[in-house]
Design a protein around this motif. Structure first.
Motif, PDB file in Angstrom:
ATOM      1  N   LEU A   1     -54.810  -7.059  18.103  1.00  0.00           N
ATOM      2  CA  LEU A   1     -53.984  -6.736  16.953  1.00  0.00           C
ATOM      3  C   LEU A   1     -53.804  -7.945  16.052  1.00  0.00           C
ATOM      4  O   LEU A   1     -52.709  -8.483  15.913  1.00  0.00           O
ATOM      5  CB  LEU A   1     -52.612  -6.226  17.418  1.00  0.00           C
ATOM      6  CG  LEU A   1     -52.635  -4.999  18.330  1.00  0.00           C
ATOM      7  CD1 LEU A   1     -51.225  -4.621  18.723  1.00  0.00           C
ATOM      8  CD2 LEU A   1     -53.313  -3.832  17.649  1.00  0.00           C
TER       9      LEU A   1
ATOM     10  N   THR B   1     -46.569   4.524  20.751  1.00  0.00           N
ATOM     11  CA  THR B   1     -47.929   4.939  20.400  1.00  0.00           C
ATOM     12  C   THR B   1     -47.850   6.421  20.056  1.00  0.00           C
ATOM     13  O   THR B   1     -47.176   7.177  20.752  1.00  0.00           O
ATOM     14  CB  THR B   1     -48.898   4.744  21.591  1.00  0.00           C
ATOM     15  OG1 THR B   1     -48.364   5.387  22.751  1.00  0.00           O
ATOM     16  CG2 THR B   1     -49.134   3.286  21.869  1.00  0.00           C
TER      17      THR B   1
ATOM     18  N   ALA C   1     -47.666   1.143  17.204  1.00  0.00           N
ATOM     19  CA  ALA C   1     -48.849   0.344  17.528  1.00  0.00           C
ATOM     20  C   ALA C   1     -49.812   0.303  16.352  1.00  0.00           C
ATOM     21  O   ALA C   1     -50.370  -0.746  16.010  1.00  0.00           O
ATOM     22  CB  ALA C   1     -49.548   0.908  18.766  1.00  0.00           C
TER      23      ALA C   1
ATOM     24  N   ALA D   1     -48.239  -1.882  13.612  1.00  0.00           N
ATOM     25  CA  ALA D   1     -48.362  -3.304  13.947  1.00  0.00           C
ATOM     26  C   ALA D   1     -49.758  -3.812  13.639  1.00  0.00           C
ATOM     27  O   ALA D   1     -49.935  -4.908  13.095  1.00  0.00           O
ATOM     28  CB  ALA D   1     -48.030  -3.519  15.425  1.00  0.00           C
ATOM     29  N   TYR D   2     -50.758  -3.010  13.981  1.00  0.00           N
ATOM     30  CA  TYR D   2     -52.137  -3.407  13.704  1.00  0.00           C
ATOM     31  C   TYR D   2     -52.410  -3.446  12.200  1.00  0.00           C
ATOM     32  O   TYR D   2     -53.055  -4.363  11.698  1.00  0.00           O
ATOM     33  CB  TYR D   2     -53.100  -2.449  14.397  1.00  0.00           C
ATOM     34  CG  TYR D   2     -54.550  -2.835  14.232  1.00  0.00           C
ATOM     35  CD1 TYR D   2     -55.015  -4.059  14.700  1.00  0.00           C
ATOM     36  CD2 TYR D   2     -55.452  -1.974  13.614  1.00  0.00           C
ATOM     37  CE1 TYR D   2     -56.353  -4.421  14.554  1.00  0.00           C
ATOM     38  CE2 TYR D   2     -56.788  -2.328  13.468  1.00  0.00           C
ATOM     39  CZ  TYR D   2     -57.231  -3.550  13.928  1.00  0.00           C
ATOM     40  OH  TYR D   2     -58.549  -3.906  13.773  1.00  0.00           O
TER      41      TYR D   2
ATOM     42  N   SER E   1     -45.897  -7.557  11.977  1.00  0.00           N
ATOM     43  CA  SER E   1     -46.723  -7.132  13.101  1.00  0.00           C
ATOM     44  C   SER E   1     -46.143  -7.624  14.424  1.00  0.00           C
ATOM     45  O   SER E   1     -45.998  -6.852  15.390  1.00  0.00           O
ATOM     46  CB  SER E   1     -48.146  -7.662  12.923  1.00  0.00           C
ATOM     47  OG  SER E   1     -48.953  -7.310  14.025  1.00  0.00           O
ATOM     48  N   GLN E   2     -45.807  -8.900  14.479  1.00  0.00           N
ATOM     49  CA  GLN E   2     -45.264  -9.472  15.710  1.00  0.00           C
ATOM     50  C   GLN E   2     -43.896  -8.888  16.053  1.00  0.00           C
ATOM     51  O   GLN E   2     -43.579  -8.662  17.228  1.00  0.00           O
ATOM     52  CB  GLN E   2     -45.181 -10.994  15.579  1.00  0.00           C
ATOM     53  CG  GLN E   2     -46.528 -11.690  15.626  1.00  0.00           C
ATOM     54  CD  GLN E   2     -47.293 -11.363  16.906  1.00  0.00           C
ATOM     55  OE1 GLN E   2     -46.751 -11.419  18.009  1.00  0.00           O
ATOM     56  NE2 GLN E   2     -48.563 -11.004  16.757  1.00  0.00           N
TER      57      GLN E   2
ATOM     58  N   LEU F   1     -44.614  -5.570  17.633  1.00  0.00           N
ATOM     59  CA  LEU F   1     -45.230  -5.715  18.948  1.00  0.00           C
ATOM     60  C   LEU F   1     -44.218  -6.151  20.005  1.00  0.00           C
ATOM     61  O   LEU F   1     -44.252  -5.682  21.144  1.00  0.00           O
ATOM     62  CB  LEU F   1     -46.381  -6.709  18.890  1.00  0.00           C
ATOM     63  CG  LEU F   1     -47.680  -6.201  18.249  1.00  0.00           C
ATOM     64  CD1 LEU F   1     -48.691  -7.330  18.113  1.00  0.00           C
ATOM     65  CD2 LEU F   1     -48.271  -5.053  19.065  1.00  0.00           C
ATOM     66  N   GLU F   2     -43.322  -7.047  19.631  1.00  0.00           N
ATOM     67  CA  GLU F   2     -42.289  -7.478  20.579  1.00  0.00           C
ATOM     68  C   GLU F   2     -41.437  -6.300  21.023  1.00  0.00           C
ATOM     69  O   GLU F   2     -41.101  -6.165  22.207  1.00  0.00           O
ATOM     70  CB  GLU F   2     -41.431  -8.561  19.937  1.00  0.00           C
ATOM     71  CG  GLU F   2     -42.142  -9.904  19.799  1.00  0.00           C
ATOM     72  CD  GLU F   2     -41.322 -10.925  19.031  1.00  0.00           C
ATOM     73  OE1 GLU F   2     -40.139 -10.628  18.727  1.00  0.00           O
ATOM     74  OE2 GLU F   2     -41.859 -12.009  18.720  1.00  0.00           O
TER      75      GLU F   2
ATOM     76  N   HIS G   1     -43.512  -3.807  23.289  1.00  0.00           N
ATOM     77  CA  HIS G   1     -43.674  -4.305  24.660  1.00  0.00           C
ATOM     78  C   HIS G   1     -42.353  -4.327  25.420  1.00  0.00           C
ATOM     79  O   HIS G   1     -42.348  -4.237  26.654  1.00  0.00           O
ATOM     80  CB  HIS G   1     -44.306  -5.691  24.631  1.00  0.00           C
ATOM     81  CG  HIS G   1     -45.709  -5.688  24.100  1.00  0.00           C
ATOM     82  ND1 HIS G   1     -46.281  -6.758  23.443  1.00  0.00           N
ATOM     83  CD2 HIS G   1     -46.667  -4.721  24.115  1.00  0.00           C
ATOM     84  CE1 HIS G   1     -47.518  -6.451  23.086  1.00  0.00           C
ATOM     85  NE2 HIS G   1     -47.771  -5.232  23.489  1.00  0.00           N
TER      86      HIS G   1
ATOM     87  N   ASP H   1     -48.500  -0.864  23.960  1.00  0.00           N
ATOM     88  CA  ASP H   1     -49.142  -0.612  22.670  1.00  0.00           C
ATOM     89  C   ASP H   1     -50.499   0.068  22.827  1.00  0.00           C
ATOM     90  O   ASP H   1     -51.239   0.227  21.857  1.00  0.00           O
ATOM     91  CB  ASP H   1     -49.296  -1.906  21.863  1.00  0.00           C
ATOM     92  CG  ASP H   1     -50.218  -2.921  22.534  1.00  0.00           C
ATOM     93  OD1 ASP H   1     -50.751  -2.611  23.611  1.00  0.00           O
ATOM     94  OD2 ASP H   1     -50.384  -4.018  21.981  1.00  0.00           O
TER      95      ASP H   1
ATOM     96  N   GLU I   1     -56.123   2.562  21.176  1.00  0.00           N
ATOM     97  CA  GLU I   1     -56.655   1.200  21.172  1.00  0.00           C
ATOM     98  C   GLU I   1     -58.116   1.128  20.719  1.00  0.00           C
ATOM     99  O   GLU I   1     -58.632   0.052  20.416  1.00  0.00           O
ATOM    100  CB  GLU I   1     -56.494   0.545  22.543  1.00  0.00           C
ATOM    101  CG  GLU I   1     -57.100   1.316  23.690  1.00  0.00           C
ATOM    102  CD  GLU I   1     -56.112   2.245  24.378  1.00  0.00           C
ATOM    103  OE1 GLU I   1     -56.217   2.405  25.614  1.00  0.00           O
ATOM    104  OE2 GLU I   1     -55.245   2.831  23.687  1.00  0.00           O
TER     105      GLU I   1
END
Length: 271
Positions: free
Chosen positions: A26, A72, A76, A79-80, A91-92, A95-96, A99, A104, A110
């Motif tokens: 990502l 998802t 996800a 973020a990508y 994005s980060q 993602l944080e 998770h 993700d 994916e």
């Protein structure tokens, strides 16, 4: 000259792909012309508007699902998309949170960022992960369910399969799967097994994204792009469903908007 014409010209001049594939995960760096594209800029603004700072996630949709948050595919993908479009901070941040609540990846999505999956995938298995006040956090996985043995009857699975083959180094198979899925396009949308009265916008975005990523011949690309662009709302989001060009239905949502932005980023976006 209108925005659609300029975008189509840009796609042709760029040879169908603005940048190379970022298959590692990502992350990614967007070229300057993408950052300056109003369609993408407005779409990114829409996604930011749907962000709930208390939850740390972007909601599914402002009207039809204002309190539902998907790890998802929605967050996800967002973020990508933010990473690919140069907004690493957002994005980060996403993602944080993803998770913290779950994962993700889900055995299908994916593929978009260069991973491989078992194919055909299993049917979707949604699960409520956590509830915080009125907010519901959901995760969709593709495990422990029945396989999509009829995957060839769904355009989106054909494009996912094409990407998966390409990610696995099977270019000829990727082109074949892409061409088979593209045959379901009827000049308005993808009338596949899931079609019931309205077309699904995200399949237009997937067609453009997958075609560009695998460098597939796409005689329908300009028409698909024209329809996709007509489905962006004034708020910057893309409507989930439609009946024709400039005939949206349903609500704008995160998954559709993120995929549309990724498609436009990949084929090249100019003002």
């Amino acid at each position: 000259m209108n925005k659609i014409s300029l975008l189509i010209i840009g796609m042709i001049l760029l040879g169908g792909c603005a940048t190379g594939t970022d298959a590692g995960g990502l992350s990614g760096e967007a070229p300057a012309q993408i950052i300056d594209c109003a369609v993408i800029r407005n779409g990114m603004g829409y996604l930011r508007e749907q962000y709930n700072s208390e939850i740390g996630l972007i909601r599914e949709a402002p009207v039809t699902a204002p309190n539902r948050y998907w790890l998802t595919n929605d967050n996800a993908l967002a973020a990508y998309a933010f990473a690919q479009l140069g907004d690493e901070d957002y994005s980060q941040k996403l993602l944080e949170s993803i998770h913290k609540y779950g994962n993700d990846a889900n055995g299908m999505i994916e593929v978009i960022w260069g991973k491989t999956i078992f194919f055909p995938p299993n049917a979707a298995n949604p699960a409520l992960i956590q509830q915080i006040g009125p907010a519901e956090i959901w995760q969709e996985t593709h495990t422990n369910t029945m396989r999509f043995n009829d995957w060839k009857e769904y355009a989106n699975l054909g494009f996912i399969g094409a990407l998966n083959s390409e990610n696995n180094g099977e270019h000829k198979d990727a082109l074949k799967r892409y061409a088979e899925a593209l045959h379901m396009f009827d000049q308005t949308g993808f009338k596949d097994k899931a079609y019931h009265e309205f077309y699904e916008t995200y399949k237009l975005a997937l067609a453009l994204y997958a075609g560009s990523k695998i460098n597939a011949p796409d005689p329908q690309g300009a028409r698909i792009l024209e329809i996709l662009l007509s489905l962006q709302n004034e708020n910057g989001g893309f409507f989930s469903d439609y009946s024709g060009v400039n005939s949206p239905a349903g609500d704008t949502n995160t998954e559709t908007t993120a995929l549309a932005l990724l498609a436009l980023r990949t084929i090249g976006c100019v003002e």
